[in-house]
Design a protein around this motif. Structure first.
Motif, PDB file in Angstrom:
ATOM      1  N   GLU A 259      69.405  -9.872 -17.133  1.00  0.00           N
ATOM      2  CA  GLU A 259      70.025  -9.096 -18.207  1.00  0.00           C
ATOM      3  C   GLU A 259      71.461  -8.731 -17.846  1.00  0.00           C
ATOM      4  OE1 GLU A 259      66.245  -6.656 -20.168  1.00  0.00           O
ATOM      5  OE2 GLU A 259      67.621  -5.638 -18.788  1.00  0.00           O
ATOM      6  N   VAL A 261      73.040  -6.634 -20.224  1.00  0.00           N
ATOM      7  CA  VAL A 261      73.049  -5.320 -20.866  1.00  0.00           C
ATOM      8  C   VAL A 261      71.624  -4.790 -20.849  1.00  0.00           C
ATOM      9  CG1 VAL A 261      73.572  -4.023 -22.972  1.00  0.00           C
ATOM     10  CG2 VAL A 261      74.964  -6.007 -22.374  1.00  0.00           C
ATOM     11  N   LEU A 263      68.146  -2.960 -21.854  1.00  0.00           N
ATOM     12  CA  LEU A 263      67.408  -2.890 -23.116  1.00  0.00           C
ATOM     13  C   LEU A 263      67.670  -1.569 -23.832  1.00  0.00           C
ATOM     14  CD1 LEU A 263      65.398  -4.052 -25.119  1.00  0.00           C
ATOM     15  CD2 LEU A 263      63.535  -3.209 -23.670  1.00  0.00           C
ATOM     16  N   ARG A 265      70.498   0.065 -23.984  1.00  0.00           N
ATOM     17  CA  ARG A 265      71.754  -0.075 -24.721  1.00  0.00           C
ATOM     18  C   ARG A 265      71.584  -0.980 -25.936  1.00  0.00           C
ATOM     19  NH1 ARG A 265      77.261  -0.050 -21.223  1.00  0.00           N
ATOM     20  NH2 ARG A 265      76.868   1.834 -20.009  1.00  0.00           N
ATOM     21  N   VAL A 266      70.796  -2.040 -25.765  1.00  0.00           N
ATOM     22  CA  VAL A 266      70.557  -2.961 -26.877  1.00  0.00           C
ATOM     23  C   VAL A 266      69.882  -2.239 -28.039  1.00  0.00           C
ATOM     24  CG1 VAL A 266      69.243  -4.999 -27.611  1.00  0.00           C
ATOM     25  CG2 VAL A 266      70.474  -5.017 -25.428  1.00  0.00           C
ATOM     26  N   GLU A 270      71.385  -1.712 -31.830  1.00  0.00           N
ATOM     27  CA  GLU A 270      70.655  -2.180 -33.006  1.00  0.00           C
ATOM     28  C   GLU A 270      70.377  -1.026 -33.971  1.00  0.00           C
ATOM     29  OE1 GLU A 270      69.796  -5.248 -34.000  1.00  0.00           O
ATOM     30  OE2 GLU A 270      71.047  -5.929 -32.328  1.00  0.00           O
TER      31      GLU A 270
END
Length: 536
Positions: A259, A261, A263, A265-266, A270
């Motif tokens: 990764e 970034v 998860l 932050r993702v 989103e």
């Protein structure tokens, strides 16, 4: 005049007849003196009767208008959260009023009575409900709730997917919460401290269940009626984001193999994109949206972009005032991790040999530096327990024992103004001593913490001998009064499913509803010229 005929019963006709009689009498010779006295008496009685009839007519018209006014006042009281959902109304306690009062209306007594809630204005009592109205209020539908909550249908990875529920192959978009034992479980340990979004989510999902069941797992049986879920967005006054932000921070902040970034932050990115596309967000700028980043480090990347929304937070320690403040946001208690004491098994003054108790991290930053000073001042006192401690090596069990055998529990500022220690002390019925100058407390607009807590400024606590003199100067009777009050308010800091009237979940919904009054005022005023503004 009615249908061309004179109405001789009206006050106006009576007055005209009387004046006509007076004019006719003046044209005749005066009667003897004794007759004139009789006539004056008759005239006096006639005028009195005329005034009485006019008063009766006006009063009858006022009474005709009263039922509508009374109905409006009852509706205002029922839907005003500042007057509902608080302290000492127990529908299961055999109170005769329980058959006619809604589940969230307290029994009001004087302001200093144990279990009472202090309000800033006069308390308006709700009149008894008629039979049909009582039945409607017991159904706890959208019309009788203080909040109508629309829940965004986010994918499972934003919420229950973090708990192992994926929703695949399910008929519904959400877990089946009819059985409290079968609902997805939140991880234990320190994760529980910031599990607020989880409890709110379970409660709002269960609000759509039909009431009236009798099974042991029927979560709708005694459900409070503060917040109700609606599936039509046009009916909602609050839009709830089902994002377990605190759990996302705890579990997904570190980079995994491969990764770039995290998860966490993702998910935040989103979430921002999702909301920016929503008409409900764009229309009012997000002011009527509710987000729960309770952990101080959660939603670090998204909090500024979504700052127009109402946040449910533990404190403002890591927020700038333009992002989070008391004007728009709600402070919610941590979920305590020590065992709660019941009313009957709480140790008394004599059963608590330790005067002051603290166990936790001692070396802190910023406002928490006072911990180090207090450690140096108190570590050698014979009736004070002040030591380093963590949750490891049975730390929670030791804290449970230590708080239950202590008269006062020190709640000292750390890296942030608040900590879970305060709420562990409350459910242990150990009188909290709050040494944190910037702390914000949950539900302080309806709870007077000075009735069951001792507040000390950090500068005073750091003076040699000051804290010990203060605590030893509190008499047994004064301590017992605070201890009794603690036993009354403990239920307001309990997270549970199914939720019960006056617990932490319902107190949070009620606090949101109180905030929403000012939010809706702003939104309605903004919408005054929406039609003409779009045409000009």
């Amino acid at each position: 005049m009615q249908n061309g005929e004179l109405n001789f019963e009206s006050p106006a006709c009576c007055l005209a007849a009387w004046w006509w009689w007076r004019l006719e009498r003046k044209m005749q010779p005066l009667p003897p003196p004794e007759h004139r006295r009789v006539l004056r008496f008759v005239v006096f009685m006639a005028v009195s009767l005329l005034a009485l009839s006019c008063w009766a007519l006006v009063n009858s018209r006022i009474n005709v208008a009263m039922p509508y006014s009374a109905f409006v006042m009852r509706d205002v009281v029922h839907k005003t959260p500042a007057l509902t959902g608080l302290e000492d109304w127990h529908p299961a306690a055999g109170d005769p009023a329980s058959t006619s009062a809604p589940a969230a209306v307290p029994v009001t007594s004087n302001a200093t009575a144990a279990g009472s809630v202090k309000l800033s204005g006069p308390v308006i009592r709700e009149p008894p409900l008629a039979e049909g109205e009582r039945e409607r209020s017991e159904r706890c539908d959208a019309d009788s709730a203080a909040l109508r909550v629309y829940v965004y249908d986010l994918p499972a990875e934003f919420h229950f997917g973090m708990l192992g529920w994926d929703g695949k192959g399910k008929a519904a978009a959400w877990p089946d919460v009819r059985d409290a034992g079968a609902a997805p479980h939140y991880p234990g340990g320190l994760n529980l401290q910031h599990s607020v979004a989880y409890w709110l989510m379970l409660n709002i999902l269960s609000s759509a269940l039909p009431p009236g069941g009798t099974g042991s797992d029927d979560v709708a049986r005694d459900r409070p009626c503060v917040a109700v879920r609606v599936t039509n967005a046009s009916l909602a006054n609050v839009f709830f984001m089902p994002f377990f932000a605190s759990l996302s921070y705890n579990r997904h902040s570190k980079l995994r193999r491969g990764e770039k970034v995290s998860l966490n932050r993702v998910l935040q990115a989103e979430l921002v994109k999702y909301l920016m596309r929503k008409e409900e967000w764009r229309r009012w700028g997000g002011k009527n949206h509710l987000i729960v980043p309770h952990h101080p480090n959660s939603m670090m990347e998204a909090r500024k972009k979504l700052s127009a929304a109402m946040f449910v937070l533990s404190d403002f320690g890591r927020y700038s005032p333009d992002v989070a403040n008391l004007k728009k946001d709600v402070i919610a208690p941590y979920k305590h991790v020590v065992r709660s004491f019941g009313d009957g098994d709480s140790p008394t003054f004599e059963q608590r040999p330790i005067m002051a108790y603290f166990q936790g991290a001692i070396h802190r930053k910023a406002g928490g530096k006072v911990r180090q000073k207090l450690y140096q001042l108190l570590k050698d006192e014979r009736d004070v327990h002040f030591t380093y401690g963590t949750v490891r090596q049975n730390g929670i069990r030791r804290a449970t024992t230590g708080m239950s055998t202590s008269k006062f529990c020190l709640n000292i500022a750390g890296d942030t103004p608040s900590s879970n220690r305060l709420f562990d002390a409350i459910v242990s019925h150990c009188v909290p001593v709050i040494i944190s100058d910037d702390i914000e407390l949950p539900f302080e607009d309806v709870l007077d913490y000075s009735e069951f807590c001792v507040f000390v400024r950090s500068a005073d606590a750091a003076k040699r001998g000051f804290l010990l003199r203060l605590l030893r100067g509190i008499s047994r009777d004064e301590w017992t009064k605070m201890w009794m009050r603690l036993k009354k308010v403990t239920r307001h800091f309990e997270y549970q499913y199914p939720s019960r009237s006056g617990d932490a979940v319902q107190m949070i919904w009620s606090a949101v509803a109180r905030k929403m009054h000012s939010v809706q005022l702003q939104l309605h005023k903004r919408g005054r010229f929406q039609r003409t503004g779009s045409e000009s």
